[in-house]
Design a protein around this motif. Structure first.
Motif, short mmCIF file in Angstrom:
data_model
loop_
_atom_site.label_atom_id
_atom_site.label_comp_id
_atom_site.label_asym_id
_atom_site.label_seq_id
_atom_site.Cartn_x
_atom_site.Cartn_y
_atom_site.Cartn_z
N PRO A 186 0.83 -1.21 0.00
CA PRO A 186 0.00 0.00 0.00
C PRO A 186 0.87 1.26 0.00
CG PRO A 186 0.11 -0.87 2.23
CD PRO A 186 0.89 -1.84 1.34
N SER A 187 1.32 1.68 -1.17
CA SER A 187 2.31 2.76 -1.24
C SER A 187 1.70 4.14 -1.07
CB SER A 187 3.06 2.68 -2.57
OG SER A 187 2.19 2.92 -3.66
N PHE A 188 0.39 4.29 -1.24
CA PHE A 188 -0.26 5.59 -0.98
C PHE A 188 -1.66 5.33 -0.43
CE2 PHE A 188 -2.34 9.61 -1.61
CZ PHE A 188 -1.34 10.51 -1.24
N VAL A 189 -2.02 6.15 0.57
CA VAL A 189 -3.29 5.96 1.29
C VAL A 189 -4.03 7.29 1.35
CG1 VAL A 189 -4.37 5.09 3.40
CG2 VAL A 189 -2.09 4.27 2.74
N ALA A 190 -5.35 7.24 1.18
CA ALA A 190 -6.19 8.43 1.31
C ALA A 190 -7.47 8.07 2.05
CB ALA A 190 -6.53 9.01 -0.08
N GLY A 191 -8.10 9.07 2.64
CA GLY A 191 -9.34 8.85 3.37
C GLY A 191 -10.53 9.41 2.64
N HIS A 192 -11.70 8.83 2.89
CA HIS A 192 -12.95 9.35 2.33
C HIS A 192 -13.28 10.67 3.02
CE1 HIS A 192 -17.23 9.63 1.28
NE2 HIS A 192 -16.99 8.72 0.35
N PRO A 193 -13.82 11.67 2.30
CA PRO A 193 -14.09 12.96 2.93
C PRO A 193 -15.19 12.93 3.98
CG PRO A 193 -14.96 12.91 0.69
CD PRO A 193 -14.12 11.68 0.85
N ARG A 194 -16.07 11.91 3.96
CA ARG A 194 -17.19 11.88 4.91
C ARG A 194 -17.30 10.58 5.70
NH1 ARG A 194 -21.22 11.03 2.48
NH2 ARG A 194 -20.59 10.93 0.29
N LEU A 195 -16.87 9.49 5.12
CA LEU A 195 -17.09 8.17 5.71
C LEU A 195 -15.82 7.63 6.35
CD1 LEU A 195 -19.13 6.65 2.73
CD2 LEU A 195 -20.04 7.64 4.85
N PRO A 196 -15.95 6.72 7.33
CA PRO A 196 -14.78 6.14 7.98
C PRO A 196 -14.14 5.04 7.13
CG PRO A 196 -16.76 5.21 8.94
CD PRO A 196 -17.22 6.26 7.96
N LEU A 197 -13.67 5.45 5.95
CA LEU A 197 -13.07 4.52 5.00
C LEU A 197 -11.69 5.02 4.59
CD1 LEU A 197 -16.07 3.79 2.59
CD2 LEU A 197 -15.18 2.29 4.39
N LEU A 198 -10.80 4.07 4.35
CA LEU A 198 -9.49 4.34 3.79
C LEU A 198 -9.36 3.62 2.45
CD1 LEU A 198 -7.28 3.72 6.96
CD2 LEU A 198 -8.05 5.93 6.07
N TYR A 199 -8.57 4.21 1.56
CA TYR A 199 -8.30 3.62 0.25
C TYR A 199 -6.78 3.59 0.06
CZ TYR A 199 -13.18 5.05 -0.38
OH TYR A 199 -14.53 5.26 -0.22
N ALA A 200 -6.27 2.50 -0.47
CA ALA A 200 -4.84 2.37 -0.70
C ALA A 200 -4.58 1.78 -2.07
CB ALA A 200 -4.19 1.50 0.38
N VAL A 201 -3.63 2.35 -2.79
CA VAL A 201 -3.17 1.71 -4.02
C VAL A 201 -2.19 0.61 -3.65
CG1 VAL A 201 -3.54 3.65 -5.59
CG2 VAL A 201 -1.37 3.47 -4.36
N LEU A 202 -2.25 -0.50 -4.35
CA LEU A 202 -1.37 -1.63 -4.11
C LEU A 202 -0.37 -1.67 -5.27
CD1 LEU A 202 -4.12 -4.18 -3.02
CD2 LEU A 202 -2.92 -2.46 -1.64
N GLU A 203 0.83 -1.19 -4.99
CA GLU A 203 1.80 -0.94 -6.06
C GLU A 203 2.51 -2.22 -6.47
OE1 GLU A 203 5.52 2.05 -7.05
OE2 GLU A 203 4.06 2.64 -5.54
N ARG A 204 1.84 -2.95 -7.37
CA ARG A 204 2.35 -4.24 -7.83
C ARG A 204 2.59 -4.20 -9.33
NH1 ARG A 204 -2.42 -7.06 -4.51
NH2 ARG A 204 -3.53 -6.58 -6.43
N GLU A 205 3.57 -4.98 -9.78
CA GLU A 205 3.84 -5.12 -11.21
C GLU A 205 2.63 -5.78 -11.88
OE1 GLU A 205 6.36 -4.25 -13.06
OE2 GLU A 205 8.12 -4.00 -11.78
N GLY A 206 2.47 -5.50 -13.17
CA GLY A 206 1.38 -6.11 -13.91
C GLY A 206 0.06 -5.52 -13.50
N GLU A 207 -0.77 -6.31 -12.84
CA GLU A 207 -2.09 -5.85 -12.39
C GLU A 207 -1.98 -5.27 -10.99
OE1 GLU A 207 -6.12 -5.05 -12.61
OE2 GLU A 207 -4.84 -5.84 -14.18
N GLY A 208 -2.03 -3.95 -10.90
CA GLY A 208 -2.02 -3.31 -9.59
C GLY A 208 -3.37 -3.45 -8.91
N GLY A 209 -3.47 -2.93 -7.71
CA GLY A 209 -4.71 -3.08 -6.96
C GLY A 209 -5.14 -1.83 -6.23
#
Length: 332
Positions: A45-68
């Motif tokens: 999870p090389s970068f993380v951000a939060g939702h502006p209103r909800l208790p949620l986090l989002y992370a990019v999964l920095e992988r070769e080929g198909e990232g997540g």
């Protein structure tokens, strides 16, 4: 949900050429010392951000080929974030994501192949099926780093337009609200500059050039209005992150190579360096500001450093927290 002032630290894991656990939640005490309180195993999870209103986090999964893309419930108090879902990033090696102010769209910058991906978010903050993907073509003059497109950072501007820097093509790509490609296409920046991270403030854009070691200032029409060196040190410098103080008086830039944090006084398009302090570790990849503290993710030293800020300027030294290959710090 972590209370304000808690940190969520992302980084590279053993399967993504790092040594970190995934996500680490840390809490600073009154003296600025950081205490790890929870971990969540997630792949790269090389970068993380939060939702502006909800208790949620989002992370990019920095992988070769198909990232997540990982969606997580932000942990209550000292609880670890809980993985809710994982989706494709739509490209290779995703390195950044952003949400618009309303929490309706999530955009991903895929560094590996330059693809920009956008997910519409439901009322519950979950990505809806059928993401939009926008591949790109082009190159720049640097023979090794600009052999093709490399989307690096996504920012929703005050006009609702999505802007994405492309380090490989020296461009800022633009998408109108609703993720429609801008009819006038991309904005071309200085050849060979390698635009990385950027921000908007009072009608100007401030952009770090990873490949030429600069900070460039552009006006609202993306005309270049000024350029400064990101560091006063000699030798190669690859600037990474850039951020403003809450009052807009100071611009902070992390410098990889000199391993410093530079501070500039801001006067519209004019930037004047007023300080440059050691980052406290090697390869300051990212940082976050929280009041009178600046938290630096020093990727190659396996630490996050808490630097005190006195009248906006970093103080030498600082408390450290051991975290394997950290690449992102989010203040919650």
């Amino acid at each position: 949900m972590p209370r304000p002032g808690d940190l969520v630290i992302g980084g590279y894991t053993p399967d993504t050429e790092g040594s970190g656990p995934g996500l680490t939640v840390a809490r600073p005490d009154a003296e600025g010392r950081l205490e790890p309180v929870a971990e969540t195993a997630v792949s790269g999870p090389s970068f993380v951000a939060g939702h502006p209103r909800l208790p949620l986090l989002y992370a990019v999964l920095e992988r070769e080929g198909e990232g997540g893309l990982a969606v997580l419930a932000a942990g209550e108090d000292r609880a670890a974030p809980r993985l809710l879902a994982e989706h494709p990033s739509g490209g290779s090696l995703p390195c950044h994501l952003a949400l618009d102010d309303r929490g309706e769209w999530l955009a991903i910058a895929n560094y590996g192949d330059g693809t920009v991906t956008a997910y519409r978010l439901g009322e519950d903050g979950m990505p809806e099926p059928g993401p939009l993907t926008f591949p790109h073509e082009g190159r720049g003059p640097h023979p090794e780093r600009q052999e093709g497109p490399h989307a690096h950072m996504a920012v929703f501007g005050p006009d609702g337009v999505l802007y994405v820097t492309d380090l490989g093509t020296d461009e800022v790509r633009r998408f109108l609200p609703g993720m429609r490609p801008h009819p006038e296409g991309s904005v071309r920046l200085a050849p060979g500059s390698g635009p990385r991270h950027f921000l908007h403030h009072e009608g100007h854009w401030y952009v770090t050039g990873e490949l030429d070691g600069t900070v460039r200032v552009y006006d609202a029409s993306w005309r270049e209005a000024g350029t400064v060196r990101a560091s006063g040190a000699e030798g190669e410098n690859l600037p990474s992150h850039i951020a403003l103080s809450a009052d807009g008086r100071h611009l902070y830039v992390a410098n990889r190579g000199p391993d410093t944090v530079a501070v500039f006084a801001v006067d519209g398009p004019r930037l004047t360096m007023v300080a440059e302090a050691p980052a406290g570790g090697r390869w300051p990849r990212h940082f976050a500001i929280d009041g009178d503290r600046l938290y630096v993710a020093c990727q190659r030293s396996d630490v996050v450093v808490a630097l005190g800020l006195k009248e906006g300027l970093p103080e030498h030294g600082g408390q450290t927290l051991a975290v394997g290959t950290p690449s992102c710090v989010l203040v919650r």
